[in-house]
Motif scaffolding. Structure first.
Motif, PDB file in Angstrom:
ATOM      1  N   ASP A   1     100.788  23.791  37.532  1.00 51.81           N
ATOM      2  CA  ASP A   1      99.794  24.813  37.236  1.00 51.81           C
ATOM      3  C   ASP A   1     100.491  26.157  37.022  1.00 51.81           C
ATOM      4  OD1 ASP A   1     100.457  25.807  39.748  1.00 51.81           O
ATOM      5  OD2 ASP A   1      98.618  25.089  40.718  1.00 51.81           O
ATOM      6  N   LEU A   2      99.692  27.223  36.846  1.00 60.17           N
ATOM      7  CA  LEU A   2     100.268  28.545  36.558  1.00 60.17           C
ATOM      8  C   LEU A   2     101.197  29.013  37.672  1.00 60.17           C
ATOM      9  CD1 LEU A   2      97.514  30.779  34.899  1.00 60.17           C
ATOM     10  CD2 LEU A   2      99.807  30.316  34.041  1.00 60.17           C
ATOM     11  N   ASN A   3     100.809  28.766  38.931  1.00 54.84           N
ATOM     12  CA  ASN A   3     101.663  29.190  40.040  1.00 54.84           C
ATOM     13  C   ASN A   3     103.001  28.459  40.020  1.00 54.84           C
ATOM     14  OD1 ASN A   3      99.846  31.027  41.107  1.00 54.84           O
ATOM     15  ND2 ASN A   3      98.844  29.491  42.406  1.00 54.84           N
ATOM     16  N   ASP A   4     102.957  27.162  39.716  1.00 55.78           N
ATOM     17  CA  ASP A   4     104.203  26.389  39.644  1.00 55.78           C
ATOM     18  C   ASP A   4     105.118  26.935  38.553  1.00 55.78           C
ATOM     19  OD1 ASP A   4     103.268  24.644  41.629  1.00 55.78           O
ATOM     20  OD2 ASP A   4     102.272  23.382  40.151  1.00 55.78           O
ATOM     21  N   LEU A   5     104.564  27.186  37.376  1.00 54.97           N
ATOM     22  CA  LEU A   5     105.371  27.666  36.250  1.00 54.97           C
ATOM     23  C   LEU A   5     105.897  29.072  36.501  1.00 54.97           C
ATOM     24  CD1 LEU A   5     103.202  26.310  33.290  1.00 54.97           C
ATOM     25  CD2 LEU A   5     105.395  25.411  34.087  1.00 54.97           C
ATOM     26  N   GLU A   6     105.068  29.912  37.123  1.00 49.49           N
ATOM     27  CA  GLU A   6     105.535  31.262  37.458  1.00 49.49           C
ATOM     28  C   GLU A   6     106.673  31.193  38.473  1.00 49.49           C
ATOM     29  OE1 GLU A   6     106.094  35.223  37.436  1.00 49.49           O
ATOM     30  OE2 GLU A   6     104.860  34.058  36.055  1.00 49.49           O
ATOM     31  N   GLY A   7     106.609  30.225  39.390  1.00 47.31           N
ATOM     32  CA  GLY A   7     107.696  30.051  40.355  1.00 47.31           C
ATOM     33  C   GLY A   7     109.005  29.686  39.664  1.00 47.31           C
ATOM     34  N   VAL A   8     108.922  28.795  38.675  1.00 44.97           N
ATOM     35  CA  VAL A   8     110.118  28.431  37.906  1.00 44.97           C
ATOM     36  C   VAL A   8     110.669  29.651  37.171  1.00 44.97           C
ATOM     37  CG1 VAL A   8     110.998  27.012  36.013  1.00 44.97           C
ATOM     38  CG2 VAL A   8     109.376  26.032  37.646  1.00 44.97           C
ATOM     39  N   ALA A   9     109.762  30.455  36.597  1.00 43.75           N
ATOM     40  CA  ALA A   9     110.193  31.657  35.874  1.00 43.75           C
ATOM     41  C   ALA A   9     110.842  32.662  36.818  1.00 43.75           C
ATOM     42  CB  ALA A   9     109.004  32.293  35.160  1.00 43.75           C
ATOM     43  N   MET A  10     110.311  32.818  38.008  1.00 36.01           N
ATOM     44  CA  MET A  10     110.884  33.756  38.980  1.00 36.01           C
ATOM     45  C   MET A  10     112.288  33.314  39.395  1.00 36.01           C
ATOM     46  SD  MET A  10     107.617  34.732  41.394  1.00 36.01           S
ATOM     47  CE  MET A  10     108.624  35.736  42.483  1.00 36.01           C
ATOM     48  N   GLU A  11     112.477  32.026  39.553  1.00 34.06           N
ATOM     49  CA  GLU A  11     113.821  31.516  39.863  1.00 34.06           C
ATOM     50  C   GLU A  11     114.790  31.847  38.732  1.00 34.06           C
ATOM     51  OE1 GLU A  11     113.650  27.382  40.682  1.00 34.06           O
ATOM     52  OE2 GLU A  11     112.391  27.604  42.464  1.00 34.06           O
ATOM     53  N   GLY A  12     114.302  31.705  37.486  1.00 35.16           N
ATOM     54  CA  GLY A  12     115.149  32.026  36.342  1.00 35.16           C
ATOM     55  C   GLY A  12     115.525  33.496  36.307  1.00 35.16           C
ATOM     56  N   ARG A  13     114.547  34.362  36.598  1.00 36.66           N
ATOM     57  CA  ARG A  13     114.842  35.795  36.601  1.00 36.66           C
ATOM     58  C   ARG A  13     115.825  36.150  37.709  1.00 36.66           C
ATOM     59  NH1 ARG A  13     109.249  36.178  34.985  1.00 36.66           N
ATOM     60  NH2 ARG A  13     108.526  36.330  37.130  1.00 36.66           N
ATOM     61  N   ALA A  14     115.665  35.549  38.879  1.00 36.73           N
ATOM     62  CA  ALA A  14     116.585  35.813  39.988  1.00 36.73           C
ATOM     63  C   ALA A  14     117.998  35.346  39.639  1.00 36.73           C
ATOM     64  CB  ALA A  14     116.088  35.112  41.256  1.00 36.73           C
ATOM     65  N   HIS A  15     118.082  34.205  38.958  1.00 34.88           N
ATOM     66  CA  HIS A  15     119.397  33.684  38.547  1.00 34.88           C
ATOM     67  C   HIS A  15     120.073  34.653  37.588  1.00 34.88           C
ATOM     68  CE1 HIS A  15     122.396  31.052  36.693  1.00 34.88           C
ATOM     69  NE2 HIS A  15     121.876  31.396  35.527  1.00 34.88           N
ATOM     70  N   ARG A  16     119.321  35.182  36.628  1.00 34.59           N
ATOM     71  CA  ARG A  16     119.915  36.110  35.659  1.00 34.59           C
ATOM     72  C   ARG A  16     120.370  37.396  36.338  1.00 34.59           C
ATOM     73  NH1 ARG A  16     117.252  35.796  29.687  1.00 34.59           N
ATOM     74  NH2 ARG A  16     116.995  33.555  29.551  1.00 34.59           N
ATOM     75  N   GLU A  17     119.579  37.875  37.280  1.00 35.24           N
ATOM     76  CA  GLU A  17     119.969  39.098  37.974  1.00 35.24           C
ATOM     77  C   GLU A  17     121.235  38.878  38.796  1.00 35.24           C
ATOM     78  OE1 GLU A  17     116.533  40.239  40.136  1.00 35.24           O
ATOM     79  OE2 GLU A  17     115.388  40.829  38.347  1.00 35.24           O
ATOM     80  N   ALA A  18     121.385  37.684  39.358  1.00 30.86           N
ATOM     81  CA  ALA A  18     122.608  37.382  40.112  1.00 30.86           C
ATOM     82  C   ALA A  18     123.822  37.354  39.195  1.00 30.86           C
ATOM     83  CB  ALA A  18     122.449  36.043  40.833  1.00 30.86           C
ATOM     84  N   GLU A  19     123.634  36.882  37.964  1.00 33.35           N
ATOM     85  CA  GLU A  19     124.739  36.820  37.005  1.00 33.35           C
ATOM     86  C   GLU A  19     125.053  38.195  36.406  1.00 33.35           C
ATOM     87  OE1 GLU A  19     126.668  33.991  35.671  1.00 33.35           O
ATOM     88  OE2 GLU A  19     126.033  33.421  37.680  1.00 33.35           O
ATOM     89  N   ALA A  20     124.121  39.142  36.573  1.00 33.59           N
ATOM     90  CA  ALA A  20     124.300  40.448  35.945  1.00 33.59           C
ATOM     91  C   ALA A  20     125.522  41.185  36.481  1.00 33.59           C
ATOM     92  CB  ALA A  20     123.050  41.309  36.138  1.00 33.59           C
ATOM     93  N   GLU A  21     125.859  41.018  37.766  1.00 31.24           N
ATOM     94  CA  GLU A  21     127.019  41.730  38.312  1.00 31.24           C
ATOM     95  C   GLU A  21     128.307  41.295  37.629  1.00 31.24           C
ATOM     96  OE1 GLU A  21     129.546  44.125  39.853  1.00 31.24           O
ATOM     97  OE2 GLU A  21     127.375  44.351  40.057  1.00 31.24           O
ATOM     98  N   ALA A  22     128.442  39.991  37.378  1.00 35.10           N
ATOM     99  CA  ALA A  22     129.622  39.512  36.649  1.00 35.10           C
ATOM    100  C   ALA A  22     129.639  40.082  35.232  1.00 35.10           C
ATOM    101  CB  ALA A  22     129.630  37.985  36.610  1.00 35.10           C
ATOM    102  N   ALA A  23     128.471  40.190  34.626  1.00 35.18           N
ATOM    103  CA  ALA A  23     128.390  40.740  33.273  1.00 35.18           C
ATOM    104  C   ALA A  23     128.767  42.221  33.267  1.00 35.18           C
ATOM    105  CB  ALA A  23     126.985  40.547  32.714  1.00 35.18           C
ATOM    106  N   TRP A  24     128.303  42.967  34.267  1.00 34.65           N
ATOM    107  CA  TRP A  24     128.658  44.392  34.341  1.00 34.65           C
ATOM    108  C   TRP A  24     130.160  44.577  34.551  1.00 34.65           C
ATOM    109  CZ3 TRP A  24     126.437  48.451  32.613  1.00 34.65           C
ATOM    110  CH2 TRP A  24     125.041  48.542  32.540  1.00 34.65           C
ATOM    111  N   ARG A  25     130.766  43.659  35.278  1.00 30.61           N
ATOM    112  CA  ARG A  25     132.223  43.741  35.473  1.00 30.61           C
ATOM    113  C   ARG A  25     132.948  43.612  34.130  1.00 30.61           C
ATOM    114  NH1 ARG A  25     132.318  40.745  39.483  1.00 30.61           N
ATOM    115  NH2 ARG A  25     132.712  38.746  38.486  1.00 30.61           N
ATOM    116  N   ILE A  26     132.459  42.716  33.283  1.00 30.74           N
ATOM    117  CA  ILE A  26     133.039  42.566  31.937  1.00 30.74           C
ATOM    118  C   ILE A  26     132.842  43.844  31.133  1.00 30.74           C
ATOM    119  CG2 ILE A  26     132.786  41.336  29.736  1.00 30.74           C
ATOM    120  CD1 ILE A  26     132.113  38.824  31.380  1.00 30.74           C
TER     121      ILE A  26
END
Length: 421
Positions: free
Chosen positions: A287-312
């Motif tokens: 349902d919508l809550n399930d899909l939003e949860g998947v999207a939130m995990e994706g956003r958190a993953h990208r933010e975690a990768e952002a520090e490595a990107a800023w280092r570059i």
């Protein structure tokens, strides 16, 4: 946002605006106008006119949008030097976006660069900045996972469907209802290769209208179960007061599908699908809550990768700035090469083929002026001679013993490096 909307440029108005920038004196300039930003990247002839150049760009933008320069100054910002370079690199690498890692930002930057080139506003300085920005974005893409992971309900639904079915080529979907969110999901599935889409709604004329927009088919089956059996993906967006898909129907459809899995995305509010459907074998209900949860995990993953990107980005800004400083020495190096070549030609001519004599002549002439200058400095303030001696030792790698000093080799530039001589 309202002010930004006033000064925003549509794609077809960019060439005329670039022409205006050229007319008012900007020789190198690029315009970037997206849903997130309106920016002018420009080059000042030197530090003395940097403020004037920035003001000229701001006035042109204010004129275009029909707003006062004061209003634009209050909401705008000006970045210079390394800060401006860092910003350009971060934008190209999608680190300065509402959705970190979205690839369309780099396409927009490249489109702005192409428009500026077509207008003749990309000189050597701006060319170096943009090529370095593109190289930085490429490093970020290849060395981090910043672009991975869904960030919206639609992209989350696509990921779940691909996890379940693999590539969507050959898959069929059923859009059950005509809600806006359902259409968004259907478009996302189509963009990722969905082969066939069927639309079914209580009112056929609405189903036909949605089908026309999506290039889909309208259901010809009387029984809902026939449509579900034919679908690998079911998108429910009716939003009525009763469930349109119950567990009994889902169980019968699963048997007829010979246990082939079906992904059911229930994006209706209230929900269209009976929660017990999730207990049916090979029926995967989100349902919508399930899909939003998947999207939130994706956003958190990208933010975690952002520090490595800023280092570059920091590394590439340091490398760019180091190259910029080194390029300042190019004119004198060119003159030095020309002077040495002239003296070599004269020595060869006067030696008439005698290599020993030619080399002695060449050495004497090349060392004559530096030797005279060192002697002249010796009778002046001691600090002048010490400075000249240090420079000479460094240029020719001289040591007290007469042995050549070891070449320290290039050092890795950093943001904090002092590049002054």
């Amino acid at each position: 946002m309202a002010l930004r909307d006033q000064v925003a440029l549509e794609d077809d108005s960019v060439p005329a605006f670039l022409g205006r920038l050229r007319a008012i004196g900007l020789s190198q300039a690029l315009v970037l106008s997206t849903c997130d930003r309106v920016e002018i990247i420009t080059v000042a002839a030197n530090e003395d006119v940097a403020e004037t150049t920035a003001e000229t760009a701001l006035l042109a933008l204010a004129e275009k949008g029909g707003v006062t320069p004061a209003a634009l100054r209050a909401e705008g910002y000006v970045l210079r030097g390394a800060d401006a370079v860092r910003h350009c690199f971060a934008v190209a690498a999608s680190l300065d976006s509402q959705v970190i890692g979205e690839p369309h930002v780099l396409r927009q930057v490249k489109a702005g660069y192409a428009a500026a080139r077509a207008a003749g506003l990309v000189g050597a300085d701006l060319e170096r900045v943009m090529q370095s920005a593109f190289a930085t974005a490429k490093r970020v893409r290849s060395e981090t996972r910043i672009a991975e992971g869904p960030v919206s309900v639609a992209s989350a639904a696509v990921q779940v469907a691909r996890d379940l079915h693999g590539d969507l080529d050959g898959c069929a979907a059923l859009l059950l209802g005509t809600g806006e969110m359902g259409e968004l999901l259907a478009e996302a599935f189509q963009a990722h290769g969905l082969e066939r889409l069927t639309v079914r709604a209580r009112r056929r004329f609405r189903a036909e209208a949605v089908a026309r927009r999506l290039g889909a088919h309208v259901s010809t089956h009387e029984a809902l179960i026939d449509d579900i059996v034919a679908a690998d993906i079911v998108i429910c967006c009716t939003g009525g007061r009763e469930h349109v898909l119950g567990s009994d129907t889902a169980r019968q459809a699963a048997k007829r599908r010979r246990q082939r899995p079906v992904f059911i995305a229930d994006v209706a509010v209230p929900g269209d699908v009976e929660p017990a459907v999730n207990m049916v074998d090979n029926a995967f209900l989100y349902d919508l809550n399930d899909l939003e949860g998947v999207a939130m995990e994706g956003r958190a993953h990208r933010e975690a990768e952002a520090e490595a990107a800023w280092r570059i980005v920091r590394e590439e800004v340091g490398r760019f700035q180091q190259g910029r400083v080194e390029r300042a020495a190019v004119p004198v190096i060119t003159l030095l090469h020309a002077r040495f070549e002239d003296e070599r030609a004269r020595a060869l001519t006067e030696a008439h083929g005698d290599a020993d004599k030619a080399t002695r002549l060449l050495i004497g002439r090349l060392l004559h002026t530096p030797s005279e200058e060192l002697r002249r400095l010796a009778v002046g303030p001691p600090e002048n001679l010490r400075h000249a001696e240090n420079v000479t030792r460094r240029l020719f790698r001289l040591s007290e013993s007469g042995e050549e000093m070891a070449d320290p080799g290039p050092t890795e530039p950093t943001e904090e490096s002092d590049t002054r001589p």
